[in-house]
Design an enzyme around this catalytic site. Structure first.
Site, PDB file in Angstrom:
ATOM      1  N   GLN C 131      45.669  36.936  38.340  1.00 56.43           N
ATOM      2  CA  GLN C 131      45.154  37.355  39.640  1.00 56.43           C
ATOM      3  C   GLN C 131      43.794  38.019  39.450  1.00 56.43           C
ATOM      4  O   GLN C 131      43.675  38.989  38.706  1.00 56.43           O
ATOM      5  CB  GLN C 131      46.135  38.359  40.249  1.00 56.43           C
ATOM      6  N   GLY C 132      42.774  37.501  40.111  1.00 50.96           N
ATOM      7  CA  GLY C 132      41.432  38.058  39.943  1.00 50.96           C
ATOM      8  C   GLY C 132      40.931  38.725  41.209  1.00 50.96           C
ATOM      9  O   GLY C 132      40.294  38.083  42.056  1.00 50.96           O
ATOM     10  N   TYR C 133      41.210  39.999  41.353  1.00 51.89           N
ATOM     11  CA  TYR C 133      40.826  40.725  42.561  1.00 51.89           C
ATOM     12  C   TYR C 133      39.770  41.784  42.252  1.00 51.89           C
ATOM     13  O   TYR C 133      38.616  41.660  42.597  1.00 51.89           O
ATOM     14  CB  TYR C 133      42.058  41.408  43.164  1.00 51.89           C
ATOM     15  N   SER C 134      40.222  42.878  41.609  1.00 50.62           N
ATOM     16  CA  SER C 134      39.357  44.050  41.403  1.00 50.62           C
ATOM     17  C   SER C 134      38.131  43.738  40.568  1.00 50.62           C
ATOM     18  O   SER C 134      38.145  42.836  39.725  1.00 50.62           O
ATOM     19  CB  SER C 134      40.127  45.147  40.675  1.00 50.62           C
ATOM     20  N   SER C 166      45.929  41.013  35.053  1.00 53.41           N
ATOM     21  CA  SER C 166      47.086  41.101  34.155  1.00 53.41           C
ATOM     22  C   SER C 166      47.294  39.796  33.399  1.00 53.41           C
ATOM     23  O   SER C 166      47.330  38.719  34.001  1.00 53.41           O
ATOM     24  CB  SER C 166      48.359  41.379  34.949  1.00 53.41           C
ATOM     25  N   GLU C 249      51.918  42.768  47.754  1.00 52.71           N
ATOM     26  CA  GLU C 249      51.944  43.462  46.466  1.00 52.71           C
ATOM     27  C   GLU C 249      52.425  44.905  46.629  1.00 52.71           C
ATOM     28  O   GLU C 249      53.208  45.413  45.836  1.00 52.71           O
ATOM     29  CB  GLU C 249      50.526  43.453  45.871  1.00 52.71           C
ATOM     30  N   GLU C 373      45.541  57.580  47.879  1.00 54.78           N
ATOM     31  CA  GLU C 373      44.616  57.999  48.922  1.00 54.78           C
ATOM     32  C   GLU C 373      44.436  56.890  49.957  1.00 54.78           C
ATOM     33  O   GLU C 373      44.381  57.150  51.165  1.00 54.78           O
ATOM     34  CB  GLU C 373      43.262  58.377  48.307  1.00 54.78           C
TER      35      GLU C 373
END
Lengths: 389, 379, 389, 379
Positions: C131-134, C166, C249, C373
């Site tokens: 998974q390529g998000y951040s 990951s 998620e 937050e």
């Protein structure tokens, strides 16, 4: 013998001779205190004599200059006086917002005539002052206050409402923040004025709190008159005085945190007893009490340190916000634990030691004199230098 | 069992909410306080509650009840927590009904349950003697005397004691002062000779009494359950009350949060609505989360009381402990976020912090139940 | 016998016959799991057989349609399958971000060809997805991502960097959020693409955490190629898919809170023992453990309630944020207490049960999948409807 | 005594800060860890510390020390806490020096103090045996044997044990396993026959060892203080170490806050520097307040150790408890506010949460000292 030692010996002797025995017993509450003022009725001859004698020496305000009714003492001498009074458990001869708040402001910002007029009367307990700051829509955002002060050539005309004016129903004069310019940015249209409350245009109404009767009032101004010479400092520059007094007030409130109170652990043991292992019967409360006592020790050490640092010029000014924040939150915690250890008795409304009313009253500690949130904002901005959005 | 209200319970909730908002809002409690009402509750409201079946919510159908169970009783208590309605609902319809239904003889049931169901009799549990809740600590003595017993002792913090027609009193028939064995329960009519009931003035302006038992003579049939074996029934009755109090506190906590959130949306400071400040937002969101947890464990506990009442003790203590601390947090945050106005008697929020303190303390405070939970978990 | 009961009986029989005994022992960690993919080496014959048999029935993805390699089961049947697998302690045959994340996204947003191409390979464990998000500068503010995806007429060219991918070092393909329009408002220039990692333009580098080795990687795109048919959904509308998957998620992470773990009190008793009064030897820890256990019970009851409310249509959607927030914070508390009760042994770096590494790892719980937050912001805005500045 | 540093201590602080930032920053600890240094500390740095007089800070002038006292030692420890410098400073210069100065015979002082002062000898206190700190729980036995004693037992969590030249070992010469009476202290050279020291790999990458004593024969002059009466001296030595650890944690906590505040001023999300968010501001301000309280009670405790060492126990426990929890809060908040990057090993902040955990646990964790405080307060 050094000068200070001589002063100490003389002070001790004078106090021994002049402080009536009744004034050496601890007060049972604010109700025992002497507040002075035009309408004051002394609760005893001793109270009257004690005030008169102390006022005659200028020792109701030991560090004020002699010409304004003060004692003209140095910081060191004033400390000696405090110590010696403490040693014989002498009561304070006079409680007064004039002494605590207005006096310091006048000494710093007032003109000579204002000092000559007002300070001696404060020192002698002749005039009782109230503080007019907050308004219904100006709480934490004090500078948004809207009480209107109009220039009527020969005098000012004041209209508006103040809240949280302590003892305003018993006060003679009020020092108040008013808006003199509605077009300027909010901090730049505020003035600091002194208003005689003995006029039809000023009325008060006591505020009942969740804890019951309170010294707080609402104070209403309906075409109230204020002489022009009773403007302190420059017109529209009152915010400077307000800021000075707010910091002053914060230091006073933060400092009253958990000082000389009886340790919670002792109270809990007395109320709940120990088990066979010598531990407080309520094991969960024991943990919380120990943590709170440790925080109390650390807080007292911090008050000491901040004071000593200030003396030695190392201090962080905004630390008064930290003390105010932590001290009031800790005091609330302390009274929650007092309620826990008082058990069912503490839940009665009119029991002897009235712990419930004190407990409820502490809830205002973190609101009055600048809320905890405001203190955290100040720490964040002035100490940590975090940016504003 | 699904963790949602049944349709029936949901309807009861809506009805209760509507009735209480109209007929018994916080202003009713304020008026009872300010007029120094001798009763300390409103008899017309109580009558209306009985007519709606609330007093019979735990009474078996055979005795004139509707027997809806603890979840339903909790729904009512929760809504009462929102309006702080003063009534002997918990002491009578929950605890009195539980005591008699589960442990009463047929004669006792026949005598009391229809009256409870009909709103004709008020009962109160007289258990505490000391500063803190300690149900096994019973110094009140019941000595055999003729055909029955003679009771001597003092009870305090008896919720609804001075308006009760009948007191359920724990007294020692054997054993030492802090032993569970040897505690017995007695049904004591308020007008029995030797009974003195004095109302205490409490922080929450609700009913609480001190009871003095001075050579109170009772027949043997005044015993509830078995002689010497009253502790387990006592705990069961207490647990029903504790769960009800938890439900009540849940309602109070929700009300505190909702009123506070509304205030945050209105109050302006520094030119902005204070609800835009992230510091307050995060605290409100945290409080919301805590209240959701409290609601869940309360519902779970009420369901357990309905399904397996003999295995509910641990859940009850968890719920009372959790909801007690959450409700107190809610009331404290409500005052702080309201600022000065929240401190005034004129504003309603102060009534919540007062009631929640008392409800949290009644029948064991947060610390008591945290400790009891640990003991039940064997650590 | 109802259809469901028949299904249960058949399932039970099939599992009994087909689940190898080795696959009925609890896993000792993620390392025991089968992740599949091009480069997968089965750790045992049993692991291989179990995956093949389950995949053949479509039961690696029981609820997916049969035509995409799924089992075509109803919700109820899928629950029966889960229950029966649990009853014999059968391991999951395949762990996969393809199953958990990409699959649901493709089923909802993919076109027919994409479903046909990718879903069966996921179901059979043939392709392992990352998974390529951040990105380094797009953490909580994911939508500020800057990985560039340029239209080269016949394909896309990708340049940029992802973090927290990951197992990217072991994955075959990656689904990624990329920026396809740098001029549009930030949420409107994002696309969702599928990229084959078996090309020189894609490289990975593992990230070591404070807890030690981790499955996380940095993934670099240097002129990486992506076929045009591997854009999922509309160009520049990828944020919709991202939001869907983020909620998905969050629900997964929140739900893993404190479920089936051994109660802390039992662990503490085992490690520290009881005193003569039958209480945990550390009385302060006892208080904290009891409070945390009570919160744990309340949290589990809340997961149940939120699930049941969702089923009955009463739910508050944003409650997944509340579960994520509270569950991860509670888990951190839990591991602090585990460390407390492990004492000195727990402070060793490579001891048997490795509590220290687990403890450190929990510190990321409240960061990954949306920080605490961010969850509090969501609760504040979507549930409490508090205004934005 | 004024709660400010003397000019002398202030100068020491500046000097320590400068030296450690240059010569022993966090990267030194990282390198020691990554190279799996057998020593676990840097001998050149240690030598330089000795040359600056740090090792003699508590050694009397008569034995070659500078005798500056616990406040000065705390100043050094605090600065080491900022850089996480690995060194046997606390075990040797604070605890070893305290043990020998206050309780050693003239011969023992003459033998060890000059070497400690000169940085030539490292000492370590071997006290713990079980999972948790319990200094009265001593199973290690010292039996009279010939002219002296024979020691048998196991010690664990011995800070700096494997680099020590001499161990101060608590062993039982009389009494039951958990009694304070009957504990004696022995000076055990690391090379004495029967002593096995094995280094343990700890979370904080600092030195800690397990020690096995297998028929270790010692002369009678190896006893520190009086036989059977070693518990009070042991507590005094522990208190010196606990205060030093508290000072170290104070430095670590301050460093965590400062680095975090800097990060909050730089990191942008949603187009704004995250330091503008009030939610984070209030938490940082709260943390600042907690750290200020921690700093104060640590200074007060160090002053008490200098002025009235026999009356310091309660303050020491208060300081260790408070600073332990504050420092852990600081490290936890630091990671959370740094977000993902704070979780990476590459970033330094993770070293702080690890060290603070160990420092908080060493010689009694927060819970231990909270409980001990309550016991000393007699509740």
């Amino acid at each position: 013998m050094s000068d200070l030692e001589t002063f100490r010996a003389e002070t001790r002797a004078w106090l021994e001779e002049n402080c009536p025995p009744e004034m050496r017993k601890p007060m049972t509450g604010e109700g025992d205190a002497c507040w002075g003022g035009r309408n004051w009725t002394f609760q005893s001859e001793a109270q009257k004599v004690w005030l008169e004698r102390m006022a005659a020496k200028g020792w109701t305000v030991p560090e004020w200059p002699v010409e304004y009714g003060g004692g003209g003492l140095s910081k060191e001498e004033a400390k000696v006086l405090r110590d010696e009074m403490k040693a014989i458990k002498a009561r304070s001869p006079l409680m007064s917002f004039g002494i605590w708040m207005l006096g310091p402001a006048l000494l710093k910002f007032g003109n000579e005539e204002q000092k000559k007029e007002h300070l001696p009367k404060i020192a002698r307990g002749e005039i009782r002052w109230a503080q007019g700051y907050s308004e219904p829509n100006a709480g934490s955002d004090l500078a948004s206050l809207m009480t209107k002060c109009e220039d009527q050539d020969d005098h000012y005309l004041i209209n508006g409402q103040k809240v949280w004016t302590s003892y305003a129903d018993e006060a003679d004069w009020i020092f108040a923040l008013v808006r003199t310019d509605f077009d300027a940015p909010k901090h730049e249209g505020i003035s600091f004025v002194l208003v005689d409350m003995d006029q039809p245009g000023v009325t008060t109404k006591p505020i009942k709190l969740i804890s019951g009767k309170s010294p707080f009032c609402e104070t209403f101004f309906d075409d109230a008159r204020c002489e022009k010479y009773n403007l302190v400092g420059e017109k529209n520059k009152g915010w400077t005085i307000a800021k000075y007094l707010l910091t002053h007030e914060r230091e006073m409130i933060g400092g009253t945190g958990t000082g000389a109170m009886r340790p919670m652990g002792d109270i809990a043991v007395q109320q709940l007893g120990l088990n066979d292992a010598g531990q407080l019967c309520d094991p969960v409360l024991r943990t919380d009490v120990a943590r709170a006592e440790i925080d109390g020790l650390a807080f007292m050490a911090t008050m000491e340190r901040v004071t000593d640092e200030a003396k030695s010029g190392q201090g962080v000014g905004a630390n008064s916000s930290m003390l105010k924040y932590y001290g009031t939150e800790l005091n609330k915690r302390r009274f929650e634990l007092m309620m826990d250890s008082s058990g069912h008795d503490g839940l009665e409304w009119d029991q002897e030691n009235d712990v419930a009313r004190h407990w409820l009253r502490t809830k205002a500690n973190s609101i009055e004199g600048g809320t905890s949130e405001v203190q955290l904002n100040i720490i964040s901005k002035r100490i940590l230098n975090l940016p504003t959005a | 069992m699904a963790m949602v209200l049944s349709e029936e319970a949901g309807m009861l909730k809506d009805a209760a909410k509507g009735f209480l908002a109209d007929s018994a809002p916080v202003s009713q409690l304020r008026k009872l306080r300010d007029t120094e009402s001798a009763d300390g509750f409103d008899r017309d409201t109580w009558k209306a509650m009985a007519e709606m079946g609330w007093t019979s919510v735990l009474v078996p159908e055979a005795h004139g009840g509707v027997e809806m169970g603890h979840v339903a009783a909790g729904v009512i208590a929760e809504e009462m927590g929102r309006t702080l309605t003063a009534s002997p609902f918990l002491s009578t319809a929950v605890m009195g009904a539980t005591a008699l239904t589960r442990f009463g003889s047929e004669a006792q049931k026949g005598e009391w349950l229809p009256r409870i169901a009909g709103g004709k009799a008020i009962t109160a549990l007289a258990v505490d003697e000391g500063r803190k809740h300690a149900p096994a600590h019973v110094e009140t003595r019941a000595e055999r005397s003729g055909n029955g017993f003679k009771l001597n002792g003092k009870k305090s913090f008896v919720a609804d004691g001075h308006i009760a027609d009948m007191l359920i009193v724990s007294a020692r028939t054997a054993g030492g002062d802090a032993e569970e064995d040897g505690v017995s329960l007695f049904l004591v009519p308020q007008d029995a000779a030797g009974v003195t009931i004095e109302r205490a003035s409490m922080v929450d302006s609700r009913n609480s009494a001190r009871v003095i038992l001075d050579n109170v003579e009772l027949n043997a049939d005044a015993v509830l359950g078995d002689v010497d074996n009253g502790y387990k029934p006592l705990e069961a009755v207490l647990d029903a009350g504790r769960a009800g109090l938890s439900a009540e506190m849940s309602g109070s906590a929700q009300e505190c949060l909702e009123q506070t959130v509304e205030y945050l949306k209105e109050r302006k400071q520094f030119g902005e609505v204070i609800g835009t400040y992230q510091g307050l937002q995060h605290r409100a969101a945290h409080l919301y989360s805590e209240i959701e947890l409290g609601k869940s464990i309360v519902l779970k506990t009420l369901q357990t009381l309905d399904l397996a009442p003999d295995h509910a003790a641990m859940m009850v203590s968890a719920a009372k402990s959790k909801m007690g601390s959450v409700a107190q947090l809610a009331a404290q945050e409500a005052i702080q976020m309201h600022g000065g106005i929240g401190m005034t008697d004129e504003y309603d929020i102060g009534f919540f912090i007062k009631r929640v303190r008392v409800a949290a303390a009644l029948f064991g405070d947060t610390n008591y139940h945290t400790d009891k939970f640990a003991r039940l978990r064997k650590y």
